[in-house]
Design an enzyme around this catalytic site. Structure first.
Site, mmCIF file in Angstrom:
data_model
loop_
_atom_site.group_PDB
_atom_site.id
_atom_site.type_symbol
_atom_site.label_atom_id
_atom_site.label_comp_id
_atom_site.label_asym_id
_atom_site.label_seq_id
_atom_site.Cartn_x
_atom_site.Cartn_y
_atom_site.Cartn_z
ATOM 1 N N THR A 282 0.836 -1.202 0.000
ATOM 2 C CA THR A 282 0.000 0.000 0.000
ATOM 3 C C THR A 282 0.869 1.249 0.000
ATOM 4 O O THR A 282 2.080 1.191 0.242
ATOM 5 C CB THR A 282 -0.929 0.014 1.242
ATOM 6 O OG1 THR A 282 -1.861 1.092 1.141
ATOM 7 C CG2 THR A 282 -0.130 0.176 2.515
ATOM 8 N N GLY A 283 0.250 2.395 -0.284
ATOM 9 C CA GLY A 283 0.905 3.688 -0.140
ATOM 10 C C GLY A 283 2.194 3.858 -0.918
ATOM 11 O O GLY A 283 2.308 3.476 -2.081
ATOM 12 N N TYR B 293 8.204 8.720 17.222
ATOM 13 C CA TYR B 293 8.287 8.645 15.762
ATOM 14 C C TYR B 293 9.487 9.440 15.272
ATOM 15 O O TYR B 293 10.244 8.970 14.406
ATOM 16 C CB TYR B 293 7.001 9.170 15.127
ATOM 17 C CG TYR B 293 6.987 9.065 13.617
ATOM 18 C CD1 TYR B 293 6.978 7.824 12.995
ATOM 19 C CD2 TYR B 293 6.979 10.206 12.821
ATOM 20 C CE1 TYR B 293 6.960 7.715 11.607
ATOM 21 C CE2 TYR B 293 6.957 10.109 11.437
ATOM 22 C CZ TYR B 293 6.955 8.866 10.831
ATOM 23 O OH TYR B 293 6.947 8.762 9.464
#
Length: 297
Positions: A23-24, A170
């Site tokens: 995906t993406g 993150y």
């Protein structure tokens, strides 16, 4: 010059492994490489989704199970790749998680650091010997503009056991991606074949944003049209780092627009913190200790 997919050279005869390719950004990266002739391996956690993604691509595309949050899965995937492919030309470390609630990997690492950095660190180390003999081979690791946001390598609490901030965790993982790239490139220089580069997509409209804090999700519909771009554009910095004949080891590619949020790929600067050699070397040593993976360089 505005660099686009049309500038990708013929990839026939090259083997590319792309993590998180169902995906993406990973999907668009794998699709473009396969379309230009590469033999592409989609290294994905969910093989059913991987097979659906492969069916949407044109060219020689296969699927390999890889869960970057599990060292056992990483070892198994590396062994399977070794059996299926005697060489790898391109390793694209693309997969990742973003802004997740506090969780740990199967091996007890904080999920974002464990998946985004330690998972790719271990996987790269286990397959690097398949790239080293191959002229022009490359390791491209996907970082983020977030490597500048509340980002530092917290050696006193790498796993965020004392406190937890999903944004700072993150940021640490994406800073670690860059530091890994720069340290790996230094180690590769004496070999003269394989190089390491990094890329970031700017702000791409992908499934990664699903774990964003509520405040970000609330304003996203208002600002996204102004600063974000489609996944196929977000994948261009990775594709340029992987295929541009003029690219050299240690470069960092990102969008050329204001703030690096969107645009066409060019060489960009990373934060001063990412260039701290002492921290890079310490992170490398700690990563080897945590994963148990030693590099052949």
């Amino acid at each position: 010059m505005t660099w686009t997919e049309h500038d990708i050279p013929d990839q026939k005869g090259r083997v590319a492994v792309v993590t998180g390719a169902n995906t993406g950004l990973g999907f668009e990266t794998a699709r473009a490489l396969a379309q230009h002739g590469a033999t592409v391996v989609l290294a994905v956690r969910d093989t059913d989704k991987g097979r659906l993604a492969a069916a949407r691509m044109t060219g020689d595309v296969t699927v390999q199970q890889l869960d970057l949050s599990s060292l056992a899965s990483i070892h198994a995937a590396a062994a399977a790749l070794r059996e299926a492919h005697p060489r790898i030309d391109l390793l694209i470390n693309n997969a990742g998680v973003m802004y997740t609630p506090k969780q740990t990997t199967k091996d007890g690492f904080e999920l974002q650091f464990g998946t985004n950095h330690l998972g790719h660190f271990a996987f790269t180390g286990l397959v690097l010997d398949l790239l080293l003999p191959v002229p022009g081979s490359r390791v491209v690791t996907v970082s983020s503009v977030a490597h500048r946001v509340r980002a530092a390598i917290h050696f006193d609490d790498l796993q965020w056991e004392k406190s937890y901030s999903r944004l700072a965790a993150y940021g640490q993982s994406k800073l670690a991606n860059l530091m890994f790239t720069y340290e790996l490139q230094r180690r590769l220089e004496s070999h003269g074949t394989t190089v390491a580069l990094a890329a970031h997509p700017g702000v791409a409209d992908t499934e990664l944003v699903r774990n964003s804090p509520a405040a970000i999700r609330l304003i996203s519909p208002l600002i996204a049209p102004l600063i974000s771009q489609k996944p196929e554009m977000g994948a261009l910095p990775t594709l340029r780092a992987a295929t541009d004949p003029a690219a050299v080891g240690g470069q960092f590619y990102g969008p050329d627009g204001m703030g690096g949020f969107r645009g066409h790929p060019q060489v960009v600067a990373s934060s001063p913190a990412s260039h701290d050699v002492t921290v890079q070397e310490r992170l490398w040593t700690v990563s080897e200790d945590l994963t148990g993976v030693k590099f052949p360089v």
